[in-house]
Design a protein around this motif. Sequence first.
Motif, PDB file in Angstrom:
ATOM      1  N   ARG A  48     -13.321  -2.672  -3.808  1.00  0.00           N
ATOM      2  CA  ARG A  48     -13.170  -1.429  -4.455  1.00  0.00           C
ATOM      3  C   ARG A  48     -11.413  -1.028  -4.446  1.00  0.00           C
ATOM      4  N   PHE A  49     -10.755  -1.450  -3.519  1.00  0.00           N
ATOM      5  CA  PHE A  49      -9.207  -1.056  -3.216  1.00  0.00           C
ATOM      6  C   PHE A  49      -8.577  -1.868  -4.360  1.00  0.00           C
ATOM      7  N   ALA A  50      -9.096  -3.311  -4.469  1.00  0.00           N
ATOM      8  CA  ALA A  50      -8.137  -4.161  -5.159  1.00  0.00           C
ATOM      9  C   ALA A  50      -8.390  -3.789  -6.713  1.00  0.00           C
ATOM     10  N   GLN A  51      -9.546  -3.278  -7.067  1.00  0.00           N
ATOM     11  CA  GLN A  51      -9.841  -2.800  -8.454  1.00  0.00           C
ATOM     12  C   GLN A  51      -9.156  -1.654  -8.611  1.00  0.00           C
ATOM     13  N   ILE A  52      -8.978  -0.670  -7.956  1.00  0.00           N
ATOM     14  CA  ILE A  52      -8.145   0.551  -7.899  1.00  0.00           C
ATOM     15  C   ILE A  52      -6.664   0.320  -8.225  1.00  0.00           C
ATOM     16  N   MET A  53      -6.247  -0.754  -7.885  1.00  0.00           N
ATOM     17  CA  MET A  53      -4.947  -0.979  -7.719  1.00  0.00           C
ATOM     18  C   MET A  53      -4.409  -2.011  -8.976  1.00  0.00           C
ATOM     19  N   THR A  54      -5.456  -2.315  -9.684  1.00  0.00           N
ATOM     20  CA  THR A  54      -5.267  -3.119 -10.895  1.00  0.00           C
ATOM     21  C   THR A  54      -4.451  -1.850 -11.849  1.00  0.00           C
ATOM     22  N   GLY A  55      -5.058  -0.803 -11.688  1.00  0.00           N
ATOM     23  CA  GLY A  55      -4.616   0.307 -12.427  1.00  0.00           C
ATOM     24  C   GLY A  55      -2.956   0.956 -12.138  1.00  0.00           C
ATOM     25  N   VAL A  56      -2.476   0.425 -11.190  1.00  0.00           N
ATOM     26  CA  VAL A  56      -1.204   1.023 -10.527  1.00  0.00           C
ATOM     27  C   VAL A  56      -0.146  -0.071 -11.336  1.00  0.00           C
ATOM     28  N   ASP A  57       0.975   0.660 -11.732  1.00  0.00           N
ATOM     29  CA  ASP A  57       1.945  -0.103 -12.250  1.00  0.00           C
ATOM     30  C   ASP A  57       2.721  -0.946 -11.155  1.00  0.00           C
ATOM     31  N   LYS A  58       2.835  -2.015 -11.254  1.00  0.00           N
ATOM     32  CA  LYS A  58       3.230  -3.041 -10.252  1.00  0.00           C
ATOM     33  C   LYS A  58       4.648  -2.797  -9.857  1.00  0.00           C
ATOM     34  N   THR A  59       5.522  -2.392 -10.602  1.00  0.00           N
ATOM     35  CA  THR A  59       6.994  -1.959 -10.316  1.00  0.00           C
ATOM     36  C   THR A  59       7.055  -0.629  -9.353  1.00  0.00           C
ATOM     37  N   ALA A  60       5.955   0.360  -9.410  1.00  0.00           N
ATOM     38  CA  ALA A  60       5.867   1.376  -8.725  1.00  0.00           C
ATOM     39  C   ALA A  60       5.899   1.151  -7.211  1.00  0.00           C
ATOM     40  N   GLY A  61       6.758   2.010  -6.633  1.00  0.00           N
ATOM     41  CA  GLY A  61       6.677   2.008  -5.104  1.00  0.00           C
ATOM     42  C   GLY A  61       5.339   2.344  -4.543  1.00  0.00           C
ATOM     43  N   LEU A  62       4.828   2.266  -3.485  1.00  0.00           N
ATOM     44  CA  LEU A  62       3.720   2.662  -2.796  1.00  0.00           C
ATOM     45  C   LEU A  62       3.990   3.493  -1.446  1.00  0.00           C
ATOM     46  N   VAL A  63       3.089   4.607  -1.140  1.00  0.00           N
ATOM     47  CA  VAL A  63       3.190   5.138   0.152  1.00  0.00           C
ATOM     48  C   VAL A  63       1.752   5.188   0.520  1.00  0.00           C
ATOM     49  N   LEU A  64       1.453   4.449   1.707  1.00  0.00           N
ATOM     50  CA  LEU A  64      -0.042   4.400   2.117  1.00  0.00           C
ATOM     51  C   LEU A  64      -0.152   5.382   3.324  1.00  0.00           C
ATOM     52  N   LEU A  65      -1.204   6.170   3.136  1.00  0.00           N
ATOM     53  CA  LEU A  65      -1.301   7.241   4.346  1.00  0.00           C
ATOM     54  C   LEU A  65      -2.730   6.795   4.696  1.00  0.00           C
ATOM     55  N   ALA A  66      -2.917   6.690   5.885  1.00  0.00           N
ATOM     56  CA  ALA A  66      -4.355   6.582   6.412  1.00  0.00           C
ATOM     57  C   ALA A  66      -4.855   7.399   7.658  1.00  0.00           C
ATOM     58  N   ASP A  67      -6.093   7.558   7.760  1.00  0.00           N
ATOM     59  CA  ASP A  67      -6.551   8.306   8.779  1.00  0.00           C
ATOM     60  C   ASP A  67      -6.204   7.760  10.186  1.00  0.00           C
ATOM     61  N   ILE A  68      -6.581   6.442  10.404  1.00  0.00           N
ATOM     62  CA  ILE A  68      -6.214   5.859  11.652  1.00  0.00           C
ATOM     63  C   ILE A  68      -5.499   4.596  11.513  1.00  0.00           C
ATOM     64  N   VAL A  69      -4.370   4.427  12.396  1.00  0.00           N
ATOM     65  CA  VAL A  69      -3.541   2.970  12.388  1.00  0.00           C
ATOM     66  C   VAL A  69      -4.452   1.996  12.980  1.00  0.00           C
ATOM     67  N   GLY A  70      -4.573   0.820  12.395  1.00  0.00           N
ATOM     68  CA  GLY A  70      -5.368  -0.270  12.852  1.00  0.00           C
ATOM     69  C   GLY A  70      -6.860  -0.101  12.484  1.00  0.00           C
ATOM     70  N   GLY A  71      -7.251   0.890  11.726  1.00  0.00           N
ATOM     71  CA  GLY A  71      -8.645   0.936  11.137  1.00  0.00           C
ATOM     72  C   GLY A  71      -8.807  -0.073  10.077  1.00  0.00           C
ATOM     73  N   SER A  72     -10.192  -0.318   9.757  1.00  0.00           N
ATOM     74  CA  SER A  72     -10.673  -1.063   8.678  1.00  0.00           C
ATOM     75  C   SER A  72      -9.987  -0.764   7.443  1.00  0.00           C
ATOM     76  N   PRO A  73     -10.044   0.427   7.032  1.00  0.00           N
ATOM     77  CA  PRO A  73      -9.698   0.852   5.721  1.00  0.00           C
ATOM     78  C   PRO A  73      -8.368   0.566   5.572  1.00  0.00           C
ATOM     79  N   LEU A  74      -7.462   0.611   6.555  1.00  0.00           N
ATOM     80  CA  LEU A  74      -5.918   0.581   6.392  1.00  0.00           C
ATOM     81  C   LEU A  74      -5.656  -1.064   6.561  1.00  0.00           C
ATOM     82  N   THR A  75      -6.117  -1.755   7.256  1.00  0.00           N
ATOM     83  CA  THR A  75      -5.827  -3.116   7.725  1.00  0.00           C
ATOM     84  C   THR A  75      -6.430  -3.946   6.254  1.00  0.00           C
ATOM     85  N   THR A  76      -7.253  -3.492   5.928  1.00  0.00           N
ATOM     86  CA  THR A  76      -7.973  -4.204   4.570  1.00  0.00           C
ATOM     87  C   THR A  76      -7.176  -3.956   3.357  1.00  0.00           C
ATOM     88  N   ALA A  77      -6.569  -2.460   3.119  1.00  0.00           N
ATOM     89  CA  ALA A  77      -5.908  -2.302   2.378  1.00  0.00           C
ATOM     90  C   ALA A  77      -4.275  -3.051   2.259  1.00  0.00           C
TER      91      ALA A  77
END
Length: 145
Positions: A48-77
């Motif tokens: 699902r995350f990869a699919q969402i990212m296909t709509g994001v301009d590849k030249t844009a910078g990214l800021v990832l904010l996560a609820d838990i450092v080391g959690g499955s959602p963040l490490t997977t992303a």
Amino acid sequence: MKYVILISHGEFAEGLKSALEMFAGDKANDVLAVGLKKGESADQFGKRFAQIMTGVDKTAGLVLLADIVGGSPLTTACNILAQTGRMDGTIVLGGMNFPMALNAVLYKDSLEESQFVKTVLGEASAALQQFEPEANDADDEEDDI
């Protein structure tokens, strides 16, 4: 331009995005939110995350904010972003709360990376405090008459 991507367990990211839209208005247009659903595997989340990212301009910078450092959602992303060559220049912060997310949205395009991180983490930390309401003492009200 940078995108802020909120990553969480459950619906926390989506709820936080909704609150950001109330406070930041159009500045929240570059915010994406994705949470690991109950019963969903990390692989399913990753797809699902990869699919969402296909709509994001590849030249844009990214800021990832996560609820838990080391959690499955963040490490997977992060793994998905690394596989697609998007981790370079991506800022990753954990312990997400509303002040952190709001300041990330407001300053994502105006501060250089070290100042951005310092500001966003500083505001997130400063927001953590005990709230002690003032006592509404009946005697105080009588003194004002």
